[in-house]
Write an enzyme that holds these catalytic residues in place. Structure first.
Site, PDB file in Angstrom:
ATOM      1  N   GLU A 141       0.773  -1.054  -0.069  1.00 30.97           N
ATOM      2  CA  GLU A 141       0.203  -0.086   0.100  1.00 30.97           C
ATOM      3  C   GLU A 141       1.058   1.128  -0.131  1.00 30.97           C
ATOM      4  O   GLU A 141       1.585   1.294   0.885  1.00 30.97           O
ATOM      5  CB  GLU A 141      -0.991  -0.065   1.216  1.00 30.97           C
ATOM      6  CG  GLU A 141      -1.888   1.149   1.516  1.00 30.97           C
ATOM      7  CD  GLU A 141      -2.245   1.460   2.580  1.00 30.97           C
ATOM      8  OE1 GLU A 141      -1.925   2.811   2.965  1.00 30.97           O
ATOM      9  OE2 GLU A 141      -2.947   0.820   3.170  1.00 30.97           O
TER      10      GLU A 141
ATOM     11  N   CYS B 296      -3.471   7.076   5.402  1.00 33.10           N
ATOM     12  CA  CYS B 296      -3.413   7.071   3.997  1.00 33.10           C
ATOM     13  C   CYS B 296      -4.658   7.431   3.056  1.00 33.10           C
ATOM     14  O   CYS B 296      -4.684   7.398   2.037  1.00 33.10           O
ATOM     15  CB  CYS B 296      -2.980   5.440   3.630  1.00 33.10           C
ATOM     16  SG  CYS B 296      -4.184   4.212   4.634  1.00 33.10           S
TER      17      CYS B 296
END
Length: 525
Positions: free
Chosen positions: A262, A299
Site C-alpha cells: 500500500e 493513507c
C-alpha cells in the site's frame, strides 16, 4: 521490555544498536535495540519454513485460539503499551487506545473467520463416470497457505498495521508463519507486542518459527528478507518509493514473489454544486477536521478537493480557510516525516497558479516536529498541465481544484491515477445530474464514498482497503477486513484423490460443517 531480535522463541543480540526518538521532544528514549544481520534473517526464515510444514495443517480451532490469545496478551500489557507508543509516535492517548482496540478486534475477527472455516472457498465437482464422450474426474478445489510471510511494520499505525496488525493477523489466520521487520520509529512498541505473540504461540504449543521479529535502523535487513529464497510473500504499508523498491527486489529474484504494497493516495473528493450551495459551512468544517486528523498521517487523508467554480465556492474557501486556521498543529510521527511535509507543502505553493487558502495560526511551540495544517487552491487548467500537483503530500494538507465547466471536472478525474478512496459530496439534485461523472470514480478507486469523509476505515468483512496502482501494487486485494487473508493463499485442485487423503475441508460428509459449492450448489451438506 526485551530489546534483542526475536527469532522463534529465542532472543538474539547484535553488534550494533539504536534508540527510538520521542518526536514531540526530539530526545532519545530508553532502550538499546539490536540491529539484526543476514545470519539472523536466514535463521528466522529457516525456522519459519520448518514451522510452516506443521502450522499449515494445525486445526482451525488451534489457529483461532492462537489469534485470540495474541489479542488477550496485548490487552494484558496494559498502560505500558500505550505509554511507550505515545512516546515513540507522538500520537495522543485516546487515538492509541482506539488503535489497540482495532488491533485486538481484527485478531478476534480473523479468529472467528478461521473457526467458521468457509473462507477456504471449497468447490467440488463430483465424478461423472458415465459422461459421454468422456468421463469427468472428481475435482475438489480450495485455498491453501503459500508459506513464510515477511511483514513490514508501518510508521503511521504503530499497532494496527505493525507487529500484530492486520497483515500479521491475516497471514497467521491463513496458516503462514510471519517474520516482522519492525519499524525503526517504534521499536519499543514492537518489542512489547512481539513478546505477546511469542507467549500466545507457546501457550498453544505451536512450532518454533511461527513468528519472528527483526530490527534494523536502515534498509539492509528489509532487502535481505525480501530476497531470501524461503520468503514466499511480502506485505508493506508506506511510501511509493519504498513499495516499488520492494516490488523490484521481489521480481528480480530467481523465483519472483508477490509484494502487496500500500503506497499512498491523495483520495479525491468531488464536491458537487447543490451540496456546496446548501451546506458549504458544514462541508468546510467536516473536511478541515478530516484533513488534519492525526496530523494528516492517514493513507486515506483527503488530499484533493474538486469543485465547479461558483459563488458558493468562494464562500466554501473562506469557511475552509477559517476552519483550518483554528486547528492547532500536531506532532508528526518522526522528524524525517515532519521535515518532508514542511518541504513538500512549501514547494507546492511555489508551483504555478497555486495559492494559499488558509493555514493554522496555532503552532504548539512547546513540542518538536509540529505540522502546520495547510490548504491551497489551483485552477483545473493549471492542475491538468502539472503532474506534480497530483502527488501526495503526507500530512495535514489538501489542494482544492476549481473547474470552470463540467467537462473540465471530468478531465480532472480522468487525469488521476489509482486511489484508495474517492468521495462524493452531493445533494439529491447532484446525484441525478452528475451520475455519469460519479460512476467514473469507480474506475480509479477501491472504495467510493458518498457524503462522508474517507478517513476512518471500518475493520469489517465488506471493507476494501486497496486500489489500482499506484495506490497499491495489486488493486484486486485488500489489507483491511477478512478479505485480507486472500493475499496469503493460492488455489489448489485435488483430482481423483482417495477420500482418506483429502484435507478435511474437501472430504465427503463435510466434517468441518463449512459452506461449500458442491456440483454448483452452495451448501453445508
Amino acid at each position: 521490555m526485551e530489546t534483542q531480535n526475536l527469532i522463534g522463541y529465542q532472543y538474539k543480540s547484535g553488534k550494533k544498536t539504536f534508540r527510538a526518538i520521542d518526536p514531540s521532544t526530539g530526545k532519545e528514549l530508553e532502550g538499546d535495540f539490536h540491529v539484526a544481520n543476514r545470519e539472523d534473517v536466514d535463521e528466522a526464515l529457516t525456522l519459519a519454513e520448518k514451522a510452516f510444514a506443521i502450522y499449515r495443517s494445525v486445526g482451525k480451532s488451534v489457529k483461532a485460539n492462537f489469534l485470540r490469545d495474541i489479542a488477550a496478551e496485548i490487552n494484558a500489557i496494559g498502560d505500558q503499551l500505550i505509554e511507550r507508543t505515545m512516546a515513540e509516535s507522538g500520537l495522543p492517548q485516546a487515538r492509541l487506545q482506539g488503535e489497540r482496540g482495532r488491533t485486538t478486534g481484527q485478531l478476534n475477527m480473523f479468529a472467528n473467520l478461521v473457526e467458521e472455516g468457509s473462507w477456504v472457498e471449497v468447490i467440488i465437482d463430483s465424478a461423472l463416470p458415465d459422461r459421454q464422450p468422456a468421463p469427468r474426474p472428481d475435482i475438489r478445489k480450495m485455498l491453501i497457505p503459500v508459506g513464510p510471510a515477511v511483514v513490514f511494520g508501518a510508521s503511521n499505525f504503530p499497532l494496527a498495521f505493525s507487529v500484530a496488525g492486520g497483515d500479521t493477523a491475516s497471514a497467521l489466520a491463513a496458516g503462514c508463519p510471519v517474520i516482522v521487520k519492525a519499524h525503526p520509529a517504534h521499536p519499543g512498541t514492537s518489542a512489547l507486542v512481539a513478546e505477546a505473540i511469542k507467549k500466545a504461540a507457546q501457550k498453544n504449543n505451536l512450532p518454533e518459527g511461527v513468528f519472528s521479529m527483526l530490527y534494523d535502523d536502515g534498509y539492509a535487513i528489509g532487502e535481505a528478507l525480501v530476497k531470501h529464497p524461503k520468503t514466499k510473500i511480502v506485505t508493506f504499508t508506506g511510501s511509493y518509493k519504498g513499495g516499488t523498491a520492494l516490488m523490484k527486489l521481489a521480481q528480480e529474484r530467481e523465483c519472483p514473489i508477490p509484494v502487496f504494497a500500500e503506497m499512498g493516495s491523495i483520495n479525491p473528493t468531488i464536491i458537487l454544486p447543490a451540496a456546496l450551495e446548501n451546506r458549504y459551512q458544514q462541508i468546510a468544517e467536516q473536511y478541515a477536521a478530516s484533513i488534519t486528523l492525526g496530523a494528516g498521517q492517514f493513507c486515506t487523508n483527503p488530499g484533493l478537493l474538486i469543485a465547479l467554480d461558483s459563488k458558493a465556492i468562494t464562500q466554501f474557501k473562506h469557511a475552509l480557510g477559517e476552519a483550518i486556521s483554528k486547528i492547532t498543529s500536531s506532532t508528526m510521527l518522526t522528524p524525517g516525516i515532519c521535515k518532508n511535509y514542511g518541504h513538500l507543502s512549501e514547494e507546492m505553493l511555489k508551483e504555478s497558479g497555486v495559492k494559499l487558502i488558509g493555514e493554522s495560526a496555532n503552532i504548539n511551540g512547546e513540542k518538536s516536529n509540529q505540522a502546520q495544517p495547510r490548504v491551497v487552491e489551483v485552477s483545473a487548467s493549471s492542475f491538468l498541465v502539472n503532474p506534480k500537483l497530483r502527488e501526495e503530500v503526507f500530512g495535514p494538507y489538501s489542494l482544492l481544484v476549481t473547474a470552470d465547466y463540467e467537462v473540465q471536472l471530468q478531465q480532472v478525474i480522468d487525469a488521476l491515477e489509482g486511489q484508495l478512496t474517492a468521495s462524493v459530496v452531493a445533494d439529491p439534485a447532484d446525484l441525478e445530474k452528475y451520475g455519469e461523472l460519479i460512476n467514473s470514480l469507480v474506475n480509479i478507486a477501491g472504495r467510493v464514498i458518498l457524503n462522508n469523509v474517507p478517513t476512518g476505515v471500518e475493520v469489517i468483512p465488506s471493507m476494501q482497503h486497496g486500489g489500482p496502482f499506484p495506490a497499491t501494487s495489486d488493486g484486486r486485494f485488500t489489507s483491511v477486513g477478512t478479505g485480507a487473508i486472500k493475499r496469503f493463499v493460492r488455489p489448489v485442485a485435488f483430482q481423483n484423490w482417495a477420500p482418506a487423503l483429502l484435507p478435511p475441508e474437501l472430504k465427503d460428509g463435510n466434517p468441518y460443517g463449512i459452506w461449500r459449492t458442491v456440483d454448483n450448489e452452495w451448501t453445508k451438506k
